[in-house]
Design a protein around this motif. Structure first.
Motif, short mmCIF file in Angstrom:
data_model
loop_
_atom_site.label_atom_id
_atom_site.label_comp_id
_atom_site.label_asym_id
_atom_site.label_seq_id
_atom_site.Cartn_x
_atom_site.Cartn_y
_atom_site.Cartn_z
N LEU A 390 -67.89 48.18 62.46
CA LEU A 390 -67.93 48.27 63.66
C LEU A 390 -69.11 47.53 64.39
O LEU A 390 -70.41 46.68 63.88
N PRO A 391 -68.87 47.03 65.34
CA PRO A 391 -69.70 45.77 66.01
C PRO A 391 -70.19 46.82 66.86
O PRO A 391 -70.88 47.74 67.26
N LEU A 392 -72.14 47.06 66.76
CA LEU A 392 -73.22 47.34 67.38
C LEU A 392 -73.41 48.83 68.65
O LEU A 392 -73.64 49.30 68.45
N TRP A 393 -72.14 47.68 69.18
CA TRP A 393 -72.12 48.53 70.90
C TRP A 393 -71.56 50.23 69.96
O TRP A 393 -71.46 50.34 70.79
N THR A 413 -80.87 55.22 62.42
CA THR A 413 -80.15 55.39 62.15
C THR A 413 -78.78 54.27 62.24
O THR A 413 -78.23 54.76 61.20
N LEU A 414 -79.25 52.48 62.88
CA LEU A 414 -78.12 51.75 62.30
C LEU A 414 -78.38 50.99 61.41
O LEU A 414 -77.94 49.93 61.00
N GLY A 415 -80.19 51.40 60.98
CA GLY A 415 -80.53 50.68 60.16
C GLY A 415 -80.28 48.61 60.69
O GLY A 415 -80.34 47.55 59.65
N THR A 416 -80.61 48.78 62.32
CA THR A 416 -80.94 47.12 62.59
C THR A 416 -82.27 47.50 63.90
O THR A 416 -83.05 48.03 63.59
N LYS A 423 -80.54 43.54 73.44
CA LYS A 423 -78.92 42.29 73.12
C LYS A 423 -77.74 43.30 73.36
O LYS A 423 -76.96 42.71 74.26
N ALA A 424 -77.42 44.44 72.37
CA ALA A 424 -75.86 45.42 72.73
C ALA A 424 -75.51 45.62 73.92
O ALA A 424 -75.08 45.79 74.71
N LEU A 425 -77.74 46.45 74.06
CA LEU A 425 -77.39 46.99 75.55
C LEU A 425 -77.26 45.93 76.77
O LEU A 425 -76.84 46.52 77.67
N ARG A 426 -77.29 44.80 76.56
CA ARG A 426 -77.24 44.13 77.62
C ARG A 426 -76.17 43.84 77.45
O ARG A 426 -75.55 43.31 78.70
N GLN A 427 -75.55 43.34 76.96
CA GLN A 427 -73.68 42.80 77.18
C GLN A 427 -72.70 44.07 77.51
O GLN A 427 -72.02 43.63 77.73
N GLN A 428 -73.84 44.97 76.80
CA GLN A 428 -72.54 46.50 77.78
C GLN A 428 -73.40 47.28 78.57
O GLN A 428 -73.48 48.62 78.32
N ARG A 429 -73.94 46.10 79.25
CA ARG A 429 -74.80 47.36 80.79
C ARG A 429 -73.52 48.06 82.09
O ARG A 429 -74.12 49.25 81.92
N GLY A 430 -72.32 48.14 81.32
CA GLY A 430 -72.02 48.89 81.80
C GLY A 430 -71.51 50.55 81.66
O GLY A 430 -71.19 51.28 81.84
N LEU A 431 -71.67 50.09 80.38
CA LEU A 431 -71.46 51.47 79.01
C LEU A 431 -72.84 52.04 78.84
O LEU A 431 -72.47 53.34 78.59
N PHE A 432 -73.97 51.71 78.72
CA PHE A 432 -74.98 51.82 78.36
C PHE A 432 -76.67 51.93 79.19
O PHE A 432 -76.22 51.17 80.16
N LEU A 433 -76.95 52.90 79.37
CA LEU A 433 -78.47 52.94 80.44
C LEU A 433 -79.80 52.92 79.50
O LEU A 433 -80.33 54.11 78.74
N LEU A 434 -80.71 51.78 79.45
CA LEU A 434 -81.74 52.20 79.32
C LEU A 434 -83.01 52.40 80.07
O LEU A 434 -83.10 51.95 81.39
N ASP A 435 -84.14 53.35 80.19
CA ASP A 435 -84.62 53.80 80.66
C ASP A 435 -85.75 54.50 79.37
O ASP A 435 -86.05 54.88 79.08
N GLU A 450 -63.05 51.43 76.76
CA GLU A 450 -63.05 50.20 75.53
C GLU A 450 -63.85 49.38 76.45
O GLU A 450 -63.51 48.76 77.76
N ARG A 451 -65.04 48.87 75.72
CA ARG A 451 -65.30 47.59 76.36
C ARG A 451 -65.52 46.35 74.96
O ARG A 451 -65.58 46.30 74.09
N PHE A 452 -65.15 45.43 76.14
CA PHE A 452 -65.38 44.18 75.22
C PHE A 452 -66.23 43.11 75.09
O PHE A 452 -66.36 42.65 76.31
#
Length: 452
Positions: A390-393, A413-416, A423-435, A450-452
């Protein structure tokens, strides 16, 4: 009649009277109608397929599989008739491949039709000429060139949605590809069955299995409640060679969807050839309905284990380029008793719209008797083996459904790396929040988003 009229008006013994009559004044009497003034209808049946009907004479001409060969327009021509005394085979008077622009081919067919029909007084030359001229003109004109600003917008065709499977286009070609034994054929038949339950008729073009094998699979999928409306054709020649037979069946039965199983056996040459790919998709397009083609990846692609090398099917790059949507199928390691498998679909390419998230189905095999097969959707992220693709996001989202986690924990956990996660968090900022160092899902995003 001309002679009788003249004699009645003059002296029967007058030699001048008979000198007045020339051969041109005596009409040729025949009971055969003039074909050029008879009622007739010329129809474009499909791309590269035409029909000429002369109902007053009970004659039908069919020109199918029209294609260019060394500059000439070649077609498979069949002639049917209900003329009394004609020597036909179930109404078929003639069938041959001919160059429509070649005078010798026209003359040979005309002479054959005159002989076999028993109607030698009929203007067969005129009929064959009419067919050839009409087809040549239709091919020359083709589809009209239009100004897009003047085209009326067409209502968008909604895809057919089947739980766990990629959406099926009603009008465009799509491609599923995988290594052998990934349940491509089984799932394609299942898709046809689900469409049939909605009244959608389809045709399975088969270069691999037989109708008996598919009948057994259909019975295992649906038991006694097999849905009607699934046609099966055991193909031998290439798709291009089989096109006249397929077109004739489609013109009569009007299916809404096609499945091609599989691409390489359906070709007339090497899969690496761009021209073979172009011919394959031209043939599909001429049938005028949506289609699903099944393809393979090579063993070397599978053995390398490099996911980037599995993004395209075996053969020319044009197979993926010319398909409107391409999906890679991956199967998990089978259970020890082989009683079930899980198959994931990964969207690798799309021309219209956007890439979709992964789909998955769980397949149970019950030995019986009677043996049964059950298909149901499943979450790809719940299978560790398949989730790794699966994509990282999407993998991030799966982990964060359990609650907020630190970047360090997600790395382990994800081995990355921390960089890839950010980078994945920036691309999907509407889905994730980094605090700070903590990552969480935004509360406003529904679980099934779904996010693409």
């Amino acid at each position: 009649q001309v002679m009788n009229d003249l004699i009645a008006a003059g002296s029967p013994g007058s030699p001048q009277l008979y000198r007045m009559i020339s051969a041109a004044q005596i009409p040729f009497r025949t009971n055969a109608p003039d074909v050029l003034t008879s009622k007739r209808a010329f129809t474009v049946v499909a791309e590269g397929a035409y029909r000429l009907d002369v109902p007053d004479l009970g004659i039908e001409f069919h020109a199918t599989h029209c294609r260019r060969a060394f500059g000439a327009l070649v077609a498979d021509v069949t002639v049917r008739t209900s003329l009394a005394g004609a020597k036909t085979i179930d109404g078929l008077l003639a069938s041959e491949c001919m160059d429509l622009s070649r005078r010798g081919d026209r003359s040979r067919l005309s002479a054959f039709l005159a002989q076999r029909s028993g109607a030698k007084d009929l203007d067969w030359v005129g009929l064959v000429e009419l067919l050839c001229v009409s087809v040549l003109e239709a091919d020359r004109v083709g589809d009209p060139i239009v100004w897009l600003s003047e085209v009326e917008p067409k209502a968008a065709d909604l895809d057919w949605q089947i739980d766990g499977l990629p959406p099926l286009s009603r009008s465009l070609p799509m491609l599923w590809f995988a290594d052998g034994g990934s349940a491509k054929s089984l799932l394609a038949l299942y898709a046809m069955g689900e469409l049939a339950k909605r009244g959608v008729r389809s045709l399975y073009l088969d270069w691999e299995l037989t109708q008996d094998e598919h009948k057994a699979r259909l019975r295992e999928l649906y038991g006694e409640n097999e849905p009607p409306g699934i046609g099966h054709m055991r193909a031998v020649g290439s798709l291009v060679d089989e096109l006249p037979r397929i077109s004739q069946w489609c013109a009569k039965e009007r299916p809404d969807y096609l499945v091609v199983d599989s691409v390489v056996p359906a070709l007339g040459g090497k899969a690496e050839s761009a021209e073979e790919a172009a011919r394959f998709f031209r043939a599909l397009r001429s049938l005028g309905v949506g289609s699903l083609s099944l393809a393979h990846i090579t063993k070397s692609q599978t053995d390398r284990g490099d996911q980037a090398n599995e993004d395209k099917p075996f053969g020319s790059v044009f197979f993926s380029n010319l398909a409107r949507s391409c999906w890679l199928l991956k199967k998990n390691t089978e259970s020890e008793d082989k009683s079930w498998i899980e198959v994931a679909f990964f969207h690798k390419k799309v021309n219209i719209g956007k890439k979709l998230s992964a789909r998955g189905v769980h397949i149970d095999f019950e030995p019986g008797p009677p043996s049964r097969t059950y298909v149901r959707p499943f979450d790809v992220a719940s299978n560790d083996e398949l989730a790794s693709r699966l994509p990282l996001w999407q993998r991030l989202r799966r982990e964060l459904l359990r609650g907020p986690q630190t970047l360090e924990t997600l790395e382990e956990t994800l081995g990355t790396s921390d960089t890839q996660i950010k980078k994945a968090l920036r691309q999907q900022r509407g889905l994730f929040l980094l605090d700070g160092q903590s990552v969480m899902l935004r509360a406003s995003v529904p679980d099934d988003a779904e996010r693409f």
